[in-house]
Write an enzyme that holds these catalytic residues in place. Sequence first.
Site, PDB file in Angstrom:
ATOM      1  N   TRP A 102       0.827  -1.215   0.000  1.00 40.11           N
ATOM      2  CA  TRP A 102       0.000   0.000   0.000  1.00 40.11           C
ATOM      3  C   TRP A 102       0.851   1.251   0.000  1.00 40.11           C
ATOM      4  O   TRP A 102       0.543   2.224  -0.702  1.00 40.11           O
ATOM      5  CB  TRP A 102      -1.005  -0.050   1.149  1.00 40.11           C
ATOM      6  CG  TRP A 102      -1.928  -1.215   0.943  1.00 40.11           C
ATOM      7  CD1 TRP A 102      -1.962  -2.372   1.670  1.00 40.11           C
ATOM      8  CD2 TRP A 102      -2.874  -1.384  -0.123  1.00 40.11           C
ATOM      9  NE1 TRP A 102      -2.882  -3.235   1.136  1.00 40.11           N
ATOM     10  CE2 TRP A 102      -3.458  -2.660   0.040  1.00 40.11           C
ATOM     11  CE3 TRP A 102      -3.290  -0.586  -1.193  1.00 40.11           C
ATOM     12  CZ2 TRP A 102      -4.436  -3.156  -0.841  1.00 40.11           C
ATOM     13  CZ3 TRP A 102      -4.266  -1.073  -2.059  1.00 40.11           C
ATOM     14  CH2 TRP A 102      -4.823  -2.328  -1.875  1.00 40.11           C
ATOM     15  N   ASP A 171      -2.037   6.765   5.863  1.00 34.53           N
ATOM     16  CA  ASP A 171      -3.077   5.839   5.402  1.00 34.53           C
ATOM     17  C   ASP A 171      -3.314   4.871   6.561  1.00 34.53           C
ATOM     18  O   ASP A 171      -2.447   4.063   6.898  1.00 34.53           O
ATOM     19  CB  ASP A 171      -2.574   5.092   4.156  1.00 34.53           C
ATOM     20  CG  ASP A 171      -3.530   3.973   3.719  1.00 34.53           C
ATOM     21  OD1 ASP A 171      -4.582   3.784   4.366  1.00 34.53           O
ATOM     22  OD2 ASP A 171      -3.203   3.290   2.723  1.00 34.53           O
ATOM     23  N   LYS A 195     -12.921  -1.874   6.626  1.00 34.62           N
ATOM     24  CA  LYS A 195     -12.311  -2.789   7.585  1.00 34.62           C
ATOM     25  C   LYS A 195     -12.918  -2.514   8.961  1.00 34.62           C
ATOM     26  O   LYS A 195     -13.850  -3.194   9.365  1.00 34.62           O
ATOM     27  CB  LYS A 195     -10.799  -2.650   7.547  1.00 34.62           C
ATOM     28  CG  LYS A 195     -10.275  -3.026   6.150  1.00 34.62           C
ATOM     29  CD  LYS A 195      -8.875  -2.647   5.939  1.00 34.62           C
ATOM     30  CE  LYS A 195      -8.512  -2.471   4.487  1.00 34.62           C
ATOM     31  NZ  LYS A 195      -8.696  -3.644   3.646  1.00 34.62           N
TER      32      LYS A 195
HETATM   33  C1  LIG Z   1      -3.576  -0.044   3.912  1.00 34.35           C
HETATM   34  C2  LIG Z   1      -4.492   0.037   2.724  1.00 34.35           C
HETATM   35  N1  LIG Z   1      -4.498   1.150   1.985  1.00 34.35           N
HETATM   36  C3  LIG Z   1      -5.302   1.284   0.920  1.00 34.35           C
HETATM   37  C4  LIG Z   1      -6.158   0.276   0.530  1.00 34.35           C
HETATM   38  C5  LIG Z   1      -7.046   0.463  -0.653  1.00 34.35           C
HETATM   39  O1  LIG Z   1      -8.308   0.747  -0.198  1.00 34.35           O
HETATM   40  P1  LIG Z   1      -9.566   0.926  -1.151  1.00 34.35           P
HETATM   41  O2  LIG Z   1      -9.930  -0.441  -1.630  1.00 34.35           O
HETATM   42  O3  LIG Z   1     -10.580   1.553  -0.237  1.00 34.35           O
HETATM   43  O4  LIG Z   1      -9.178   1.836  -2.249  1.00 34.35           O
HETATM   44  C6  LIG Z   1      -6.208  -0.907   1.277  1.00 34.35           C
HETATM   45  C7  LIG Z   1      -7.127  -1.983   0.898  1.00 34.35           C
HETATM   46  O5  LIG Z   1      -7.110  -3.077   1.404  1.00 34.35           O
HETATM   47  C8  LIG Z   1      -5.354  -1.022   2.405  1.00 34.35           C
HETATM   48  O6  LIG Z   1      -5.367  -2.140   3.137  1.00 34.35           O
END
Ligand SMILES: Cc1ncc(COP(=O)(O)O)c(C=O)c1O
Length: 360
Positions: A102, A171, A195
């Site tokens: 991520w 994030d 989540k």
């Molecule tokens: C730490 C993290 N950041 C970003 C995301 C991406 O999120 P989204 O699917 O809401 O775009 C995720 C998805 O699992 C994640 O775990």
Amino acid sequence: MERVHNFCAGPCTLPVSVLEELAAELPNYGNSGMSLIEMSHRAALYDEVHMETLQLLRQLTAAPDDFSIQLLQGGASLQFAMVPMNLLANDAEAGYVVSGTWGKKAYADAAKVGKAYSAWSGADGNFTSMPSVEQLDLRDGSRYLHITSNETIGGIRMPDFYDIGVPMVADMSSDYLSRPIPWEKFDLVYGGAQKNLGPAGMAVVFVRKSVIEAAPEGLPAYLSFATHDAADSLANTPPMFTIWATNKVLKWMQDHGGVEGMQRRAADRSSRIYDAVESSGGFYRSPVDSNHRSHMNIVFRLRSEDKEPVFVSEAAANGLENLAGHRSVGGIRASVYNALPDESVSALVDFMAEFAARHG
Ligand SMILES: Cc1ncc(COP(=O)(O)O)c(C=O)c1O
């Protein structure tokens, strides 16, 4: 119907009481003769839910008044671009901690829309730890440092937030509302809802108002935090179902000890699973540095990796679902988000011991 033990990494299990309330209230919300998701987002009944959700988020996180709280579509992924678009005016640059899948994605998008550099990368260590403050390569004049407080796939977390004299952007998608946020260190915190907060369909963004004021002019309307601040996240049609369900999850969290309660719960539950790994005589092993083990996504391997698919399928046959590691890394991953019942953790720990006895 029996519910399974759902260890899904996201979307994830939600409190049963919330699901039951949603089901009961769905056909005829507040005696309106229609469901909440069929009415105008300008209706008084919806407005009440919307504004209350913003208020619950502020109460639970103790976000100061100088942070705007925004409910935005596009998930956390849109924030990978939206954050640098709004924060990197006048050729400013930002450092990114590339701590896993991520962090890497956030960095890649930032580099497309602004000036971003890697302040640390965990690639050499296969993304099994987070950097100490001494390991950061933070350039003078950096506008912000971007961190991923919990890497959902690698199963690593930042145990503490840095003191670095540069505002941070986090994030927090996979550990949102499971730990307090020291707001003075942050200019912006964001995360997807699916989540710890509710169903998929939005990101929750906390952004300092002075940051909104300093944003570059001329951004497309939806991509500007100023638009959503001015409209209380009602500039366009919001994800009403997700917001409604999140509202109920937030109240459930309040009733279960708030963020501190969730934090204790996460520490206890994750350590029960790590203990099961450590006490297995090497049958199971954790690939993750012991100081950085996630309290939300517990990743482990079997000594015989070829038995991992057997573990996953036998677990599913016993009502323990979604234990396969992310497709990019394999192994086992148990996600123990806020709403997962304690009994699910007990069932997993028992199953691990029983499986090891049978296959060891
Ligand atoms: C730490 C993290 N950041 C970003 C995301 C991406 O999120 P989204 O699917 O809401 O775009 C995720 C998805 O699992 C994640 O775990």
